[in-house]
Design a protein around this motif. Structure first.
Motif, PDB file in Angstrom:
ATOM      1  N   SER A  92       0.899  -1.202  -0.018  1.00 34.67           N
ATOM      2  CA  SER A  92      -0.048   0.049   0.082  1.00 34.67           C
ATOM      3  C   SER A  92       0.878   1.332   0.075  1.00 34.67           C
ATOM      4  O   SER A  92       0.560   1.970  -0.710  1.00 34.67           O
ATOM      5  CB  SER A  92      -0.768  -0.089   1.182  1.00 34.67           C
ATOM      6  N   LEU A  93       1.828   1.391   0.841  1.00 31.08           N
ATOM      7  CA  LEU A  93       2.748   2.223   1.023  1.00 31.08           C
ATOM      8  C   LEU A  93       3.612   2.660  -0.653  1.00 31.08           C
ATOM      9  O   LEU A  93       3.543   3.885  -1.025  1.00 31.08           O
ATOM     10  CB  LEU A  93       3.893   2.309   1.881  1.00 31.08           C
ATOM     11  N   LEU A  94       4.113   1.578  -1.303  1.00 35.38           N
ATOM     12  CA  LEU A  94       4.545   1.532  -2.469  1.00 35.38           C
ATOM     13  C   LEU A  94       3.638   2.163  -3.460  1.00 35.38           C
ATOM     14  O   LEU A  94       4.072   2.981  -4.227  1.00 35.38           O
ATOM     15  CB  LEU A  94       4.968   0.212  -2.992  1.00 35.38           C
ATOM     16  N   ALA A  95       2.350   1.811  -3.570  1.00 40.17           N
ATOM     17  CA  ALA A  95       1.313   2.430  -4.226  1.00 40.17           C
ATOM     18  C   ALA A  95       1.120   3.854  -4.070  1.00 40.17           C
ATOM     19  O   ALA A  95       0.844   4.516  -5.099  1.00 40.17           O
ATOM     20  CB  ALA A  95       0.231   1.506  -4.242  1.00 40.17           C
ATOM     21  N   LEU A  96       0.863   4.100  -3.021  1.00 34.21           N
ATOM     22  CA  LEU A  96       0.753   5.322  -2.328  1.00 34.21           C
ATOM     23  C   LEU A  96       1.976   6.176  -3.016  1.00 34.21           C
ATOM     24  O   LEU A  96       1.667   7.587  -3.707  1.00 34.21           O
ATOM     25  CB  LEU A  96       0.753   5.534  -1.018  1.00 34.21           C
ATOM     26  N   ILE A  97       3.019   5.793  -2.797  1.00 30.17           N
ATOM     27  CA  ILE A  97       4.149   6.668  -3.408  1.00 30.17           C
ATOM     28  C   ILE A  97       4.213   6.869  -4.723  1.00 30.17           C
ATOM     29  O   ILE A  97       4.490   7.886  -5.242  1.00 30.17           O
ATOM     30  CB  ILE A  97       5.359   6.251  -2.770  1.00 30.17           C
ATOM     31  N   HIS A  98       4.073   5.610  -5.451  1.00 26.27           N
ATOM     32  CA  HIS A  98       3.765   5.743  -7.026  1.00 26.27           C
ATOM     33  C   HIS A  98       2.777   6.615  -7.469  1.00 26.27           C
ATOM     34  O   HIS A  98       3.085   7.369  -8.437  1.00 26.27           O
ATOM     35  CB  HIS A  98       3.769   4.309  -7.486  1.00 26.27           C
ATOM     36  N   GLY A  99       1.499   6.581  -6.614  1.00 29.73           N
ATOM     37  CA  GLY A  99       0.370   7.507  -7.195  1.00 29.73           C
ATOM     38  C   GLY A  99       0.910   8.794  -7.192  1.00 29.73           C
ATOM     39  O   GLY A  99       0.398   9.648  -7.917  1.00 29.73           O
ATOM     40  N   ILE A 145       4.232  10.017  -7.149  1.00 29.08           N
ATOM     41  CA  ILE A 145       5.502  10.225  -8.039  1.00 29.08           C
ATOM     42  C   ILE A 145       5.665   9.257  -8.947  1.00 29.08           C
ATOM     43  O   ILE A 145       6.079   8.003  -8.569  1.00 29.08           O
ATOM     44  CB  ILE A 145       6.931  10.126  -6.997  1.00 29.08           C
ATOM     45  N   PRO A 146       5.100   9.114 -10.123  1.00 27.42           N
ATOM     46  CA  PRO A 146       4.752   8.154 -11.134  1.00 27.42           C
ATOM     47  C   PRO A 146       6.085   7.238 -11.444  1.00 27.42           C
ATOM     48  O   PRO A 146       6.013   6.160 -11.736  1.00 27.42           O
ATOM     49  CB  PRO A 146       3.916   8.451 -12.116  1.00 27.42           C
ATOM     50  N   GLY A 147       6.982   8.136 -11.300  1.00 23.47           N
ATOM     51  CA  GLY A 147       8.163   7.444 -11.817  1.00 23.47           C
ATOM     52  C   GLY A 147       9.168   6.556 -10.984  1.00 23.47           C
ATOM     53  O   GLY A 147      10.153   5.927 -11.385  1.00 23.47           O
ATOM     54  N   VAL A 148       8.661   6.604  -9.574  1.00 22.58           N
ATOM     55  CA  VAL A 148       9.178   5.579  -8.746  1.00 22.58           C
ATOM     56  C   VAL A 148       8.356   4.400  -8.468  1.00 22.58           C
ATOM     57  O   VAL A 148       7.030   4.419  -8.823  1.00 22.58           O
ATOM     58  CB  VAL A 148       9.630   6.187  -7.596  1.00 22.58           C
ATOM     59  N   PHE A 149       9.056   3.299  -8.218  1.00 24.51           N
ATOM     60  CA  PHE A 149       8.095   2.102  -7.754  1.00 24.51           C
ATOM     61  C   PHE A 149       7.064   1.633  -8.891  1.00 24.51           C
ATOM     62  O   PHE A 149       6.086   1.437  -8.518  1.00 24.51           O
ATOM     63  CB  PHE A 149       7.347   2.127  -6.435  1.00 24.51           C
TER      64      PHE A 149
END
Length: 66
Positions: free
Chosen positions: A34-41, A43-47
């Motif tokens: 969930s944290l990975l998806a949140l960060i990706h949301g 900053i789309p360039g990461v994870f």
């Protein structure tokens, strides 16, 4: 509720503490994904594939024989 819990533990062939450990592992993996998806949301360039990889890993973990 106690009977349902005992039936469930029996159906997955685990005692209370084994089942608790598995459930906590699943919970941690879901939280991390969930944290990975949140960060990706944000900053789309990461994870870019990390959340979907975590979902696949979780699926394999849940479905492997113990």
């Amino acid at each position: 509720m106690i009977r349902k819990s005992k039936d469930h533990l029996s159906s997955v062939n685990e005692n209370y503490f084994e089942h608790m450990l598995v459930a906590l592992k699943v919970s941690f993996k879901m939280f991390y994904g969930s944290l990975l998806a949140l960060i990706h949301g944000l900053i789309p360039g990461v994870f870019q594939t990390s959340a979907s990889n975590k979902i696949k890993e979780l699926y394999e973990f849940i479905n492997k024989p113990r």
